[in-house]
Write a protein that holds these residues in place. Structure first.
Motif, PDB file in Angstrom:
ATOM      1  N   TYR B  64       0.176   2.088   7.683  1.00  0.00           N
ATOM      2  CA  TYR B  64      -1.261   1.952   8.168  1.00  0.00           C
ATOM      3  C   TYR B  64      -1.607   2.652   9.368  1.00  0.00           C
ATOM      4  CZ  TYR B  64      -0.787  -1.895   4.588  1.00  0.00           C
ATOM      5  OH  TYR B  64      -0.645  -2.723   3.447  1.00  0.00           O
ATOM      6  N   ARG B  78      -4.247  -4.785   8.053  1.00  0.00           N
ATOM      7  CA  ARG B  78      -5.279  -3.810   7.736  1.00  0.00           C
ATOM      8  C   ARG B  78      -6.668  -4.028   8.610  1.00  0.00           C
ATOM      9  NH1 ARG B  78      -5.411  -1.182   3.031  1.00  0.00           N
ATOM     10  NH2 ARG B  78      -7.426  -0.306   3.890  1.00  0.00           N
ATOM     11  N   ARG B 104      -6.146  -6.825   1.382  1.00  0.00           N
ATOM     12  CA  ARG B 104      -6.004  -5.483   1.058  1.00  0.00           C
ATOM     13  C   ARG B 104      -4.435  -4.979   1.266  1.00  0.00           C
ATOM     14  NH1 ARG B 104     -10.929  -5.800   3.512  1.00  0.00           N
ATOM     15  NH2 ARG B 104     -12.166  -4.085   3.013  1.00  0.00           N
ATOM     16  N   LEU B 106      -2.238  -7.108   0.194  1.00  0.00           N
ATOM     17  CA  LEU B 106      -1.736  -7.529  -1.000  1.00  0.00           C
ATOM     18  C   LEU B 106      -1.533  -6.229  -1.888  1.00  0.00           C
ATOM     19  CD1 LEU B 106      -3.060 -10.966  -2.107  1.00  0.00           C
ATOM     20  CD2 LEU B 106      -0.554  -9.950  -2.361  1.00  0.00           C
ATOM     21  N   ALA B 107      -2.525  -5.353  -1.935  1.00  0.00           N
ATOM     22  CA  ALA B 107      -2.504  -4.319  -3.042  1.00  0.00           C
ATOM     23  C   ALA B 107      -1.343  -3.425  -2.837  1.00  0.00           C
ATOM     24  CB  ALA B 107      -3.865  -3.398  -2.854  1.00  0.00           C
ATOM     25  N   THR B 108      -0.845  -3.284  -1.225  1.00  0.00           N
ATOM     26  CA  THR B 108       0.127  -2.552  -0.960  1.00  0.00           C
ATOM     27  C   THR B 108       1.416  -3.121  -1.997  1.00  0.00           C
ATOM     28  OG1 THR B 108      -0.920  -1.988   1.092  1.00  0.00           O
ATOM     29  CG2 THR B 108       1.530  -1.626   0.879  1.00  0.00           C
ATOM     30  N   LEU B 110       1.752  -5.534  -4.233  1.00  0.00           N
ATOM     31  CA  LEU B 110       1.416  -5.416  -5.606  1.00  0.00           C
ATOM     32  C   LEU B 110       1.959  -4.003  -6.384  1.00  0.00           C
ATOM     33  CD1 LEU B 110      -1.612  -7.383  -6.219  1.00  0.00           C
ATOM     34  CD2 LEU B 110       0.594  -7.960  -7.206  1.00  0.00           C
ATOM     35  N   THR B 111       1.488  -2.922  -5.442  1.00  0.00           N
ATOM     36  CA  THR B 111       1.788  -1.517  -6.039  1.00  0.00           C
ATOM     37  C   THR B 111       3.485  -1.416  -6.002  1.00  0.00           C
ATOM     38  OG1 THR B 111      -0.253  -0.778  -5.476  1.00  0.00           O
ATOM     39  CG2 THR B 111       1.405   0.921  -5.725  1.00  0.00           C
ATOM     40  N   ALA B 114       5.452  -3.514  -8.458  1.00  0.00           N
ATOM     41  CA  ALA B 114       5.263  -3.043  -9.649  1.00  0.00           C
ATOM     42  C   ALA B 114       5.858  -1.692  -9.934  1.00  0.00           C
ATOM     43  CB  ALA B 114       3.873  -2.663 -10.219  1.00  0.00           C
ATOM     44  N   LEU B 115       6.181  -0.951  -8.824  1.00  0.00           N
ATOM     45  CA  LEU B 115       7.021   0.407  -8.887  1.00  0.00           C
ATOM     46  C   LEU B 115       8.363   0.100  -9.043  1.00  0.00           C
ATOM     47  CD1 LEU B 115       4.766   2.418  -6.518  1.00  0.00           C
ATOM     48  CD2 LEU B 115       5.089   3.006  -9.051  1.00  0.00           C
ATOM     49  N   VAL B 128       5.145   6.932  -2.741  1.00  0.00           N
ATOM     50  CA  VAL B 128       3.806   6.940  -3.380  1.00  0.00           C
ATOM     51  C   VAL B 128       2.798   6.259  -2.531  1.00  0.00           C
ATOM     52  CG1 VAL B 128       2.571   5.395  -5.263  1.00  0.00           C
ATOM     53  CG2 VAL B 128       4.990   6.404  -5.917  1.00  0.00           C
ATOM     54  N   LEU B 129       3.278   4.982  -1.861  1.00  0.00           N
ATOM     55  CA  LEU B 129       2.452   4.626  -0.838  1.00  0.00           C
ATOM     56  C   LEU B 129       1.998   5.465   0.134  1.00  0.00           C
ATOM     57  CD1 LEU B 129       4.135   1.112  -0.473  1.00  0.00           C
ATOM     58  CD2 LEU B 129       2.467   1.698  -2.160  1.00  0.00           C
ATOM     59  N   ARG B 132      -0.878   8.024  -0.589  1.00  0.00           N
ATOM     60  CA  ARG B 132      -2.287   7.360  -0.424  1.00  0.00           C
ATOM     61  C   ARG B 132      -2.752   7.430   0.992  1.00  0.00           C
ATOM     62  NH1 ARG B 132      -4.904   1.871   0.077  1.00  0.00           N
ATOM     63  NH2 ARG B 132      -6.809   2.469   0.934  1.00  0.00           N
ATOM     64  N   TRP B 133      -1.725   7.286   2.089  1.00  0.00           N
ATOM     65  CA  TRP B 133      -2.025   7.392   3.524  1.00  0.00           C
ATOM     66  C   TRP B 133      -1.813   8.487   4.152  1.00  0.00           C
ATOM     67  CZ3 TRP B 133      -4.831   3.630   5.006  1.00  0.00           C
ATOM     68  CH2 TRP B 133      -4.843   2.232   4.379  1.00  0.00           C
TER      69      TRP B 133
END
Lengths: 333, 333
Positions: B64, B78, B104, B106-108, B110-111, B114-115, B128-129, B132-133
């Motif tokens: 972040y 965030r 926000r 949480l989306a990190t 969750l992703t 799941a991965l 992967v994370l 995005r950044w």
């Protein structure tokens, strides 16, 4: 008075909300949970694992509708819902985002998933969620149809593909908006599932069994697909009265018209009643606009009445519930 | 120019942000990822599983902060964060809510979760994370210190209990606000962990290794606890320069003053530098307010300079990074 209601999502939940209003209005029924109880057997055929979370759309719709947290306009999800997490997931572009999980809704899925991971059964997890929405205090016991996963899949040719294959019902319903033609409906896992604790006992001890205007294929149909449930209802001494989800040849809500042909059933109030059949149903309520078909259903041995069936608000829905109970009392005699 | 930075959360992430600004300012260094690269070895000792989700607080703070999504005032999470999910979880009263997971954020989680559930390693999920950044485009490669779970636990007497026991660092830090006295710090799982792919290679091939002003006990200390990493840094031909997290005898941020005594280290800039020691450090930057101790550190064989160390903004932090690189060049000669 012990009432059992196998229920799907919006239609089933709204019917039960009306039923509770009818029971509260009637004099002499006593307090919720004393004079009467309503056992809802929730459809879990729509359940899916999404983003690693166990989501039970129909159970949640019942919880939110009866607990006062539902978005009544959409008919699903939480009122005042936000979608911050989902928007952020889209930024990561790594998980599917076609399923509309809201932020408030997510707390339900996180709680359920954590309880299941801790070893709770779906029944136990559902009881924890139901406590927050005060269902026991409202006289309602919400049981999943089974603690084993039973997922409704439909056979279709997915957009952009050549050959038919099975896809999860939610993918068909939400992602593809029920547009592909459905060739078959399959309850995956049903053969290995058993009714959740209390389900068969509730049916056996019921004074009334009401089939609400839920989707007959993927809601009521999924509940009946769990081995033992259909037989228990058929053998129950209680009157079984259903409420048609089809009004004037149209589905009131949802897309049952896309699914009924796949199981060979006419998209009509009489068609659905006759498909349930006299083995299951003692009584069948159709809308006044379908009154011309009452005799045809009655001729098959199902007591049939035409009354207004639009669940426009809670009082109108309570009146439908009263009509269902009245028809049940009539056929019992 | 290949720079390696083992880093914890806020202090480490801010230092790297300043370092990137310093590199962008210097003429002739070329584009990010070409003329120079920064490999961040992220501390994962703070990681925990919360609500069934795998949370990596320090990795996320680096993501972040470098990606422009950080809440700079808090130093974590965030910017513009909301806490709808957490508030709803509190309503269910079934899961712990002492950990401040935002929507926000949480989306990190969750992703990532799941991965990982799909079989990805923590390195792969982190990549992967990081995409995005846009870390690769900024010249930064972010590697977790290890793909195996290594969780920092502290031994203490929890409030309301009688005997000491190990609790997760986050529980001590966030839930109990670092109030109980810490008797020991343990990296649970460290003995079975190996450095993540690329970590040892990056250290071996580094031109500079910089220890940012992260917590020396639970951030840098956790990275160094992974078997092989400390030795690789000690044996590296690159100059190793550290930046003191203690300024004027006080921690600038965080609660390292509560933890240093538990490992027998003075809460002072010189104390931390000497605890890292000349085996690890070639150079040590202390704040001008600690200038009186420069000779004491130098006497131990560590090149030491006193310069302003308050990371008040990005330009001030870039200047600290320049001083660290300059000290590195000096000791290399």
């Amino acid at each position: 008075m012990r009432i059992v209601v196998p229920a799907g999502g919006t239609g089933g939940a709204r019917f039960v909300r009306g039923l509770l209003a009818a029971l509260a209005d009637s004099s002499g029924t006593g307090a919720p949970g004393e004079g009467w109880t309503v056992t809802v057997i929730g459809n879990t055929g729509d359940d899916l694992t999404m983003w690693g979370l166990r989501v039970c759309p129909d159970i949640d719709t019942v919880l939110y509708t009866l607990g006062g947290g539902i978005d009544d306009e959409r008919g699903w999800g939480r009122v005042g819902e936000t979608f911050t997490v989902k928007d952020e997931l889209a930024e990561y572009d790594s998980l599917p985002t076609w399923f509309g999980l809201g932020d408030r809704d997510l707390a339900t899925h996180l709680t359920r998933t954590a309880l299941l991971a801790d070893g709770a059964t779906l029944s136990e997890a559902t009881a924890v969620l139901a406590a927050r929405w005060e269902l026991p205090g409202r006289g309602v016991r919400l049981l999943p149809m089974s603690d084993q996963p039973v997922e409704t899949h439909v056979r279709l040719v997915p957009p952009g593909e050549d050959a038919p294959r099975l896809v999860h019902f939610q993918e068909y319903w939400v992602r593809w908006r029920a547009e592909p033609a459905v060739e078959a409906v399959v309850s995956v896992g049903a053969e290995d599932a058993v009714p959740a604790p209390g389900v068969l006992e509730a049916i056996t001890e019921a004074d009334f069994i009401l089939l609400p205007p839920s989707n007959p294929v993927v809601s009521i149909g999924s509940v009946l697909a769990v081995p033992g449930i259909r037989t228990a209802i058929e053998e129950s001494l209680a009157p079984v009265v259903g409420v048609s989800p089809i009004v004037g040849g149209q589905v009131v809500r949802g897309m049952a018209d896309k699914l009924l042909p796949a199981i060979g059933v006419d998209v009509s109030a009489a068609g659905v009643g006759l498909a349930y059949g006299p083995g299951l149903l003692d009584g069948w309520l159709m809308d006044t606009s379908d009154a011309a078909d009452v005799d045809r259903v009655a001729a098959a041995g199902i007591a049939c009445r035409a009354v207004p069936l639009m669940m426009t608000d809670v009082p109108a829905t309570a009146e439908i519930a009263r009509q269902a109970l009245a028809l049940g009392e009539l056929v019992e005699q």
